[in-house]
Design a protein around this motif. Structure first.
Motif, PDB file in Angstrom:
ATOM      1  N   UNK A  73       0.819  -1.216   0.000  1.00 38.27           N
ATOM      2  CA  UNK A  73       0.000   0.000   0.000  1.00 38.27           C
ATOM      3  C   UNK A  73       0.851   1.264   0.000  1.00 38.27           C
ATOM      4  N   UNK A  74       2.013   1.164   0.619  1.00 37.29           N
ATOM      5  CA  UNK A  74       2.854   2.346   0.736  1.00 37.29           C
ATOM      6  C   UNK A  74       3.329   2.858  -0.614  1.00 37.29           C
ATOM      7  N   UNK A  75       3.592   1.921  -1.536  1.00 40.41           N
ATOM      8  CA  UNK A  75       4.233   2.344  -2.782  1.00 40.41           C
ATOM      9  C   UNK A  75       3.399   2.120  -4.045  1.00 40.41           C
ATOM     10  N   UNK A  76       2.383   1.276  -3.945  1.00 42.88           N
ATOM     11  CA  UNK A  76       1.586   0.986  -5.141  1.00 42.88           C
ATOM     12  C   UNK A  76       0.118   1.328  -4.918  1.00 42.88           C
ATOM     13  N   UNK A  77      -0.559   1.585  -6.034  1.00 42.28           N
ATOM     14  CA  UNK A  77      -1.987   1.888  -5.938  1.00 42.28           C
ATOM     15  C   UNK A  77      -2.745   0.578  -5.764  1.00 42.28           C
ATOM     16  N   UNK A  78      -3.500   0.514  -4.694  1.00 40.48           N
ATOM     17  CA  UNK A  78      -4.253  -0.696  -4.385  1.00 40.48           C
ATOM     18  C   UNK A  78      -5.738  -0.446  -4.668  1.00 40.48           C
ATOM     19  N   UNK A  79      -6.502  -1.505  -4.518  1.00 40.06           N
ATOM     20  CA  UNK A  79      -7.943  -1.394  -4.697  1.00 40.06           C
ATOM     21  C   UNK A  79      -8.530  -0.438  -3.650  1.00 40.06           C
ATOM     22  N   UNK A  84      -7.949   3.327  -4.597  1.00 46.81           N
ATOM     23  CA  UNK A  84      -8.855   3.904  -5.587  1.00 46.81           C
ATOM     24  C   UNK A  84     -10.315   3.853  -5.120  1.00 46.81           C
ATOM     25  N   UNK A  85     -10.653   2.853  -4.312  1.00 43.88           N
ATOM     26  CA  UNK A  85     -12.011   2.767  -3.785  1.00 43.88           C
ATOM     27  C   UNK A  85     -12.310   3.991  -2.901  1.00 43.88           C
ATOM     28  N   UNK A  86     -11.323   4.395  -2.101  1.00 40.68           N
ATOM     29  CA  UNK A  86     -11.491   5.590  -1.269  1.00 40.68           C
ATOM     30  C   UNK A  86     -11.679   6.826  -2.140  1.00 40.68           C
ATOM     31  N   UNK A  87     -11.004   6.832  -3.296  1.00 43.21           N
ATOM     32  CA  UNK A  87     -11.169   7.955  -4.211  1.00 43.21           C
ATOM     33  C   UNK A  87     -12.604   8.016  -4.735  1.00 43.21           C
ATOM     34  N   UNK A  88     -13.180   6.854  -5.020  1.00 44.26           N
ATOM     35  CA  UNK A  88     -14.560   6.822  -5.519  1.00 44.26           C
ATOM     36  C   UNK A  88     -15.557   7.258  -4.448  1.00 44.26           C
ATOM     37  N   UNK A  89     -15.316   6.895  -3.198  1.00 43.51           N
ATOM     38  CA  UNK A  89     -16.297   7.223  -2.159  1.00 43.51           C
ATOM     39  C   UNK A  89     -16.154   8.664  -1.673  1.00 43.51           C
ATOM     40  N   UNK A  90     -14.893   9.163  -1.609  1.00 43.45           N
ATOM     41  CA  UNK A  90     -14.698  10.496  -1.018  1.00 43.45           C
ATOM     42  C   UNK A  90     -14.431  11.581  -2.067  1.00 43.45           C
ATOM     43  N   UNK A  91     -14.041  11.181  -3.287  1.00 44.57           N
ATOM     44  CA  UNK A  91     -13.700  12.128  -4.362  1.00 44.57           C
ATOM     45  C   UNK A  91     -12.679  13.172  -3.884  1.00 44.57           C
ATOM     46  N   UNK A 104      -2.596  11.931  -0.303  1.00 42.79           N
ATOM     47  CA  UNK A 104      -3.100  10.651   0.227  1.00 42.79           C
ATOM     48  C   UNK A 104      -3.985  10.921   1.439  1.00 42.79           C
ATOM     49  N   UNK A 105      -5.018  10.109   1.606  1.00 45.59           N
ATOM     50  CA  UNK A 105      -5.883  10.228   2.778  1.00 45.59           C
ATOM     51  C   UNK A 105      -5.115   9.687   3.991  1.00 45.59           C
ATOM     52  N   UNK A 106      -5.275  10.331   5.133  1.00 46.94           N
ATOM     53  CA  UNK A 106      -4.460   9.981   6.314  1.00 46.94           C
ATOM     54  C   UNK A 106      -4.742   8.559   6.821  1.00 46.94           C
ATOM     55  N   UNK A 132      -5.570   5.889   4.994  1.00 45.96           N
ATOM     56  CA  UNK A 132      -5.490   4.879   3.929  1.00 45.96           C
ATOM     57  C   UNK A 132      -4.746   3.616   4.348  1.00 45.96           C
ATOM     58  N   UNK A 133      -3.515   3.776   4.832  1.00 40.28           N
ATOM     59  CA  UNK A 133      -2.714   2.585   5.172  1.00 40.28           C
ATOM     60  C   UNK A 133      -3.343   1.809   6.323  1.00 40.28           C
ATOM     61  N   UNK A 134      -3.939   2.531   7.265  1.00 41.72           N
ATOM     62  CA  UNK A 134      -4.603   1.871   8.400  1.00 41.72           C
ATOM     63  C   UNK A 134      -5.803   1.067   7.903  1.00 41.72           C
ATOM     64  N   UNK A 135      -6.469   1.582   6.877  1.00 44.36           N
ATOM     65  CA  UNK A 135      -7.648   0.897   6.354  1.00 44.36           C
ATOM     66  C   UNK A 135      -7.271  -0.441   5.717  1.00 44.36           C
ATOM     67  N   UNK A 136      -6.146  -0.452   4.980  1.00 43.30           N
ATOM     68  CA  UNK A 136      -5.674  -1.704   4.376  1.00 43.30           C
ATOM     69  C   UNK A 136      -5.348  -2.705   5.477  1.00 43.30           C
ATOM     70  N   UNK A 137      -4.680  -2.209   6.510  1.00 43.45           N
ATOM     71  CA  UNK A 137      -4.306  -3.090   7.618  1.00 43.45           C
ATOM     72  C   UNK A 137      -5.560  -3.672   8.273  1.00 43.45           C
ATOM     73  N   UNK A 138      -6.601  -2.862   8.397  1.00 37.72           N
ATOM     74  CA  UNK A 138      -7.871  -3.328   8.985  1.00 37.72           C
ATOM     75  C   UNK A 138      -8.470  -4.448   8.142  1.00 37.72           C
ATOM     76  N   UNK A 139      -8.461  -4.261   6.813  1.00 41.13           N
ATOM     77  CA  UNK A 139      -9.043  -5.280   5.922  1.00 41.13           C
ATOM     78  C   UNK A 139      -8.249  -6.587   6.027  1.00 41.13           C
TER      79      UNK A 139
END
Ligand SMILES: [Zn+2]
Ligand SMILES: [Zn+2]
Length: 272
Positions: free
Chosen positions: A202-208, A211-218, A236-238, A240-247
């Motif tokens: 997540x730190x270096x590449x665009x993940x799902x 981009x999903x956060x981009x669609x929901x928050x624009x 970047x949203x603050x 983001x990385x925590x959200x990936x870790x949660x998933x």
């Protein structure tokens, strides 16, 4: 020697056929695997556990087909340019060797990635967003079919980088075709709606999730492949990385347990 109308129509047909064919195969495989067959088993990996709005795959597909039609017209225009010797496209791999053949794919990715960041930020200018880019953001809960679902003006901007590259750099059509396939696979993953990457990517590449956060928050998250410009420009949203870790933690916790049916109405198709 001038080309005939028949040659032009045949080229357009072949380009459109190949483009739509590979898109349907790739997006279809991911859609089938994640949204249909894997829906229950992969539920912990679904990014939007309680989406505000339903997925709209039919509308996504219709606009992706329209964009691919416009891409095909523009790529056929490139063929016309090449026909008159105006591009640096070459047809014999031996002219520049296999090293450049593969390196040119990476060079195209880097150019396209930077172009996309700034073009995408331009699309988020309030006046442009309202008239053009808003359509892509209608898909708050995107599926793989949204990968090319753009307003026609946006579709033209999306592919505009190809012409200067073909005028300035020696590009083999095979390398370009390989690049398009890679673009489609990664673009489909960005619109997958399910996170499959480990957290460190997540730190270096665009993940799902990115981009999903981009669609929901624009807001923020403008890049295509590498998380570079978004980091440099602070877009970047603050969380983001925590959200990936949660998933990923949710998926680890669910492993070995009986998959459950997602709550009713959480993921359903809206008729259009
Ligand atoms: Zn998108
Ligand atoms: Zn956007």
């Amino acid at each position: 020697m001038p080309f005939t109308l028949f040659e032009l129509a045949t080229t357009l047909g072949v380009v459109f056929g190949l483009f739509i064919g590979h898109f349907v195969l790739i997006a279809g495989a991911f859609y089938l695997g994640f949204w249909v067959l894997g829906r229950r088993r992969l539920a912990p990996r679904r990014i939007q556990q309680q989406p505000l709005r339903a997925a709209r795959p039919r509308k996504e597909f219709a606009f992706s087909v329209l964009s691919i039609g416009l891409f095909s017209v523009m790529l056929t225009g490139l063929w016309v340019f090449d026909h008159y010797g105006l591009t640096r496209i070459y047809w014999d791999v031996a002219d520049y060797g296999w090293t450049w053949f593969f390196a040119s794919i990476l060079v195209m990715a880097l150019i396209h990635d930077s172009y996309y960041y700034w073009a995408h930020r331009f699309m988020h200018h309030p006046r442009v967003f309202r008239r053009v880019h808003k359509l892509h953001h209608e898909f708050h809960n995107p599926t793989p079919w949204a990968s090319y679902a753009f307003h026609p003006w946006e579709a033209i901007v999306e592919v505009a980088w190809v012409l200067p590259v073909a005028l300035l750099l020696p590009i083999h059509p095979g390398a370009f075709a390989a690049y398009i396939v890679i673009l489609t696979v990664l673009n489909v993953i960005s619109h997958l709606g399910y996170e499959t990457y480990p957290s460190w990517i997540a730190r270096w590449f665009i993940t799902s999730t990115h981009h999903n956060l981009h669609h929901t928050r624009a807001k923020g998250h403008f890049m295509l492949y590498f998380n570079i410009w978004d980091r440099i420009m602070g877009t970047n949203q603050h969380d983001y990385e925590a959200m990936i870790e949660t998933i990923n933690a949710r998926a680890r916790a669910a492993r070995g347990q009986t998959p459950t049916e997602p709550p009713r109405g959480e993921v359903h198709v809206t008729r259009i």
